[in-house]
Design a protein around this motif. Structure first.
Motif, mmCIF file in Angstrom:
data_model
loop_
_atom_site.group_PDB
_atom_site.id
_atom_site.type_symbol
_atom_site.label_atom_id
_atom_site.label_comp_id
_atom_site.label_asym_id
_atom_site.label_seq_id
_atom_site.Cartn_x
_atom_site.Cartn_y
_atom_site.Cartn_z
ATOM 1 N N THR A 174 9.215 7.297 -19.524
ATOM 2 C CA THR A 174 8.425 6.682 -18.459
ATOM 3 C C THR A 174 9.371 6.325 -17.324
ATOM 4 O O THR A 174 10.292 5.525 -17.501
ATOM 5 C CB THR A 174 7.701 5.427 -18.964
ATOM 6 O OG1 THR A 174 6.862 5.796 -20.066
ATOM 7 C CG2 THR A 174 6.855 4.800 -17.868
ATOM 8 N N LEU A 175 9.165 6.960 -16.191
ATOM 9 C CA LEU A 175 10.007 6.739 -15.011
ATOM 10 C C LEU A 175 9.162 6.073 -13.936
ATOM 11 O O LEU A 175 8.023 6.471 -13.689
ATOM 12 C CB LEU A 175 10.561 8.062 -14.496
ATOM 13 C CG LEU A 175 11.401 8.861 -15.485
ATOM 14 C CD1 LEU A 175 11.775 10.214 -14.906
ATOM 15 C CD2 LEU A 175 12.647 8.082 -15.885
ATOM 16 N N VAL A 176 9.731 5.055 -13.299
ATOM 17 C CA VAL A 176 9.006 4.300 -12.279
ATOM 18 C C VAL A 176 9.846 4.258 -11.007
ATOM 19 O O VAL A 176 11.043 3.950 -11.054
ATOM 20 C CB VAL A 176 8.698 2.864 -12.761
ATOM 21 C CG1 VAL A 176 7.928 2.091 -11.701
ATOM 22 C CG2 VAL A 176 7.921 2.890 -14.076
ATOM 23 N N ALA A 177 9.208 4.575 -9.888
ATOM 24 C CA ALA A 177 9.873 4.535 -8.582
ATOM 25 C C ALA A 177 8.944 3.879 -7.578
ATOM 26 O O ALA A 177 7.722 3.867 -7.748
ATOM 27 C CB ALA A 177 10.213 5.945 -8.114
ATOM 28 N N GLU A 178 9.544 3.312 -6.550
ATOM 29 C CA GLU A 178 8.714 2.814 -5.454
ATOM 30 C C GLU A 178 7.976 3.999 -4.845
ATOM 31 O O GLU A 178 8.514 5.106 -4.774
ATOM 32 C CB GLU A 178 9.580 2.098 -4.426
ATOM 33 C CG GLU A 178 10.145 0.804 -4.969
ATOM 34 C CD GLU A 178 10.855 -0.033 -3.919
ATOM 35 O OE1 GLU A 178 10.613 0.172 -2.717
ATOM 36 O OE2 GLU A 178 11.644 -0.903 -4.326
ATOM 37 N N ARG A 179 6.741 3.768 -4.445
ATOM 38 C CA ARG A 179 5.904 4.864 -3.945
ATOM 39 C C ARG A 179 6.572 5.621 -2.800
ATOM 40 O O ARG A 179 6.477 6.846 -2.711
ATOM 41 C CB ARG A 179 4.536 4.341 -3.524
ATOM 42 C CG ARG A 179 3.571 5.475 -3.245
ATOM 43 C CD ARG A 179 2.159 5.025 -3.044
ATOM 44 N NE ARG A 179 2.077 4.092 -1.922
ATOM 45 C CZ ARG A 179 1.191 3.118 -1.833
ATOM 46 N NH1 ARG A 179 0.316 2.932 -2.786
ATOM 47 N NH2 ARG A 179 1.180 2.316 -0.798
ATOM 48 N N GLY A 229 0.374 -2.849 -7.239
ATOM 49 C CA GLY A 229 0.993 -4.155 -7.457
ATOM 50 C C GLY A 229 -0.095 -5.204 -7.515
ATOM 51 O O GLY A 229 -1.122 -5.088 -6.854
ATOM 52 N N SER A 230 0.147 -6.234 -8.318
ATOM 53 C CA SER A 230 -0.886 -7.252 -8.489
ATOM 54 C C SER A 230 -0.579 -8.547 -7.741
ATOM 55 O O SER A 230 -1.401 -9.448 -7.705
ATOM 56 C CB SER A 230 -1.066 -7.559 -9.984
ATOM 57 O OG SER A 230 0.159 -7.966 -10.543
ATOM 58 N N ARG A 231 0.595 -8.615 -7.139
ATOM 59 C CA ARG A 231 0.994 -9.812 -6.400
ATOM 60 C C ARG A 231 1.617 -9.381 -5.073
ATOM 61 O O ARG A 231 2.136 -8.275 -4.958
ATOM 62 C CB ARG A 231 2.007 -10.613 -7.210
ATOM 63 C CG ARG A 231 1.431 -11.196 -8.471
ATOM 64 C CD ARG A 231 2.427 -12.138 -9.138
ATOM 65 N NE ARG A 231 1.799 -12.873 -10.200
ATOM 66 C CZ ARG A 231 1.776 -12.481 -11.463
ATOM 67 N NH1 ARG A 231 2.352 -11.359 -11.813
ATOM 68 N NH2 ARG A 231 1.173 -13.219 -12.373
ATOM 69 N N PRO A 232 1.642 -10.267 -4.104
ATOM 70 C CA PRO A 232 2.225 -9.913 -2.809
ATOM 71 C C PRO A 232 3.693 -9.460 -2.896
ATOM 72 O O PRO A 232 4.123 -8.641 -2.112
ATOM 73 C CB PRO A 232 2.103 -11.210 -2.001
ATOM 74 C CG PRO A 232 0.940 -11.915 -2.604
ATOM 75 C CD PRO A 232 0.999 -11.586 -4.067
ATOM 76 N N LYS A 233 4.433 -9.973 -3.873
ATOM 77 C CA LYS A 233 5.836 -9.596 -4.005
ATOM 78 C C LYS A 233 6.022 -8.220 -4.659
ATOM 79 O O LYS A 233 7.101 -7.642 -4.597
ATOM 80 C CB LYS A 233 6.597 -10.629 -4.832
ATOM 81 C CG LYS A 233 6.792 -11.943 -4.131
ATOM 82 C CD LYS A 233 7.619 -12.869 -5.002
ATOM 83 C CE LYS A 233 7.873 -14.186 -4.297
ATOM 84 N NZ LYS A 233 8.677 -15.100 -5.119
ATOM 85 N N HIS A 234 4.990 -7.705 -5.310
ATOM 86 C CA HIS A 234 5.088 -6.412 -5.989
ATOM 87 C C HIS A 234 4.963 -5.273 -4.991
ATOM 88 O O HIS A 234 4.020 -5.219 -4.220
ATOM 89 C CB HIS A 234 3.992 -6.266 -7.037
ATOM 90 C CG HIS A 234 4.140 -7.210 -8.182
ATOM 91 N ND1 HIS A 234 3.224 -7.283 -9.178
ATOM 92 C CD2 HIS A 234 5.096 -8.122 -8.494
ATOM 93 C CE1 HIS A 234 3.602 -8.193 -10.064
ATOM 94 N NE2 HIS A 234 4.730 -8.722 -9.655
ATOM 95 N N ARG A 235 5.907 -4.367 -5.049
ATOM 96 C CA ARG A 235 5.844 -3.197 -4.177
ATOM 97 C C ARG A 235 5.017 -2.106 -4.835
ATOM 98 O O ARG A 235 5.023 -1.984 -6.059
ATOM 99 C CB ARG A 235 7.254 -2.682 -3.911
ATOM 100 C CG ARG A 235 8.061 -3.644 -3.093
ATOM 101 C CD ARG A 235 9.390 -3.066 -2.750
ATOM 102 N NE ARG A 235 10.058 -3.984 -1.849
ATOM 103 C CZ ARG A 235 11.101 -3.650 -1.138
ATOM 104 N NH1 ARG A 235 11.611 -2.459 -1.222
ATOM 105 N NH2 ARG A 235 11.647 -4.531 -0.335
ATOM 106 N N PRO A 236 4.346 -1.292 -4.047
ATOM 107 C CA PRO A 236 3.603 -0.163 -4.618
ATOM 108 C C PRO A 236 4.574 0.781 -5.341
ATOM 109 O O PRO A 236 5.661 1.068 -4.851
ATOM 110 C CB PRO A 236 2.982 0.515 -3.401
ATOM 111 C CG PRO A 236 2.922 -0.557 -2.362
ATOM 112 C CD PRO A 236 4.133 -1.403 -2.607
#
Length: 152
Positions: free
Chosen positions: A65-70, A126-133
């Motif tokens: 599972t790899l995760v990157a900013e959109r 993202g579920s919070r304002p601090k979370h980046r897409p």
């Protein structure tokens, strides 16, 4: 100031490179810098390996599972790349924070037959304002060998 030696960046994965198997003839073709690499988001990417037995036959399921900013994940959501992931599959070289380098999507017995294939691609707002897409790419395969094995 004391140094935090237990810190593991990027969920244990520092970097990952993906190689469409249609472009590979052998495991020797999995060359650093020759694949598709995306800058990973911190604290999110991981590799999971699980062994199971069915009627005495042991197999290994690999899930990457790899995760990157959109903004950095354009290569993952490219239609041609997704087609390769879904149909032919990809091999991966993964650098862990432990210093280990794992290769998956290729095995001594099956070659590229059991390559990593697309499980899902998720676009997360993202579920919070601090979370980046972010974009989460999940690939998996099943074969007979651990990616941690030195005899591969």
């Amino acid at each position: 100031m004391a140094e935090n030696n237990s810190f593991k960046a990027v969920g244990g994965i520092l970097a990952a490179e993906l190689f469409p198997v249609a472009t590979l003839a052998s495991a020797d073709d999995i060359i650093n810098g020759g694949g598709i690499e995306v800058e990973l988001a911190d604290y999110a990417s991981h590799y999971d390996e699980s062994f199971s037995s069915d009627n005495g036959l042991v197999s290994v399921e690999h899930t990457l599972t790899l995760v990157a900013e959109r903004a950095n994940a354009g290569k993952w959501i490219d239609a041609e790349f997704l087609r390769h992931c879904a149909v032919e599959g990809v091999a991966a070289r993964v650098w862990l924070a432990t210093g280990e380098v794992l290769t998956m999507g290729w095995s001594p017995r099956f070659g590229f037959e059991q390559a990593l294939r697309l499980d899902s691609v998720k676009a997360l707002s993202g579920s919070r304002p601090k979370h980046r897409p972010r974009v989460e790419l999940t690939l998996s395969s099943r074969d007979l060998h651990s990616a941690y094995s030195e005899d591969d």
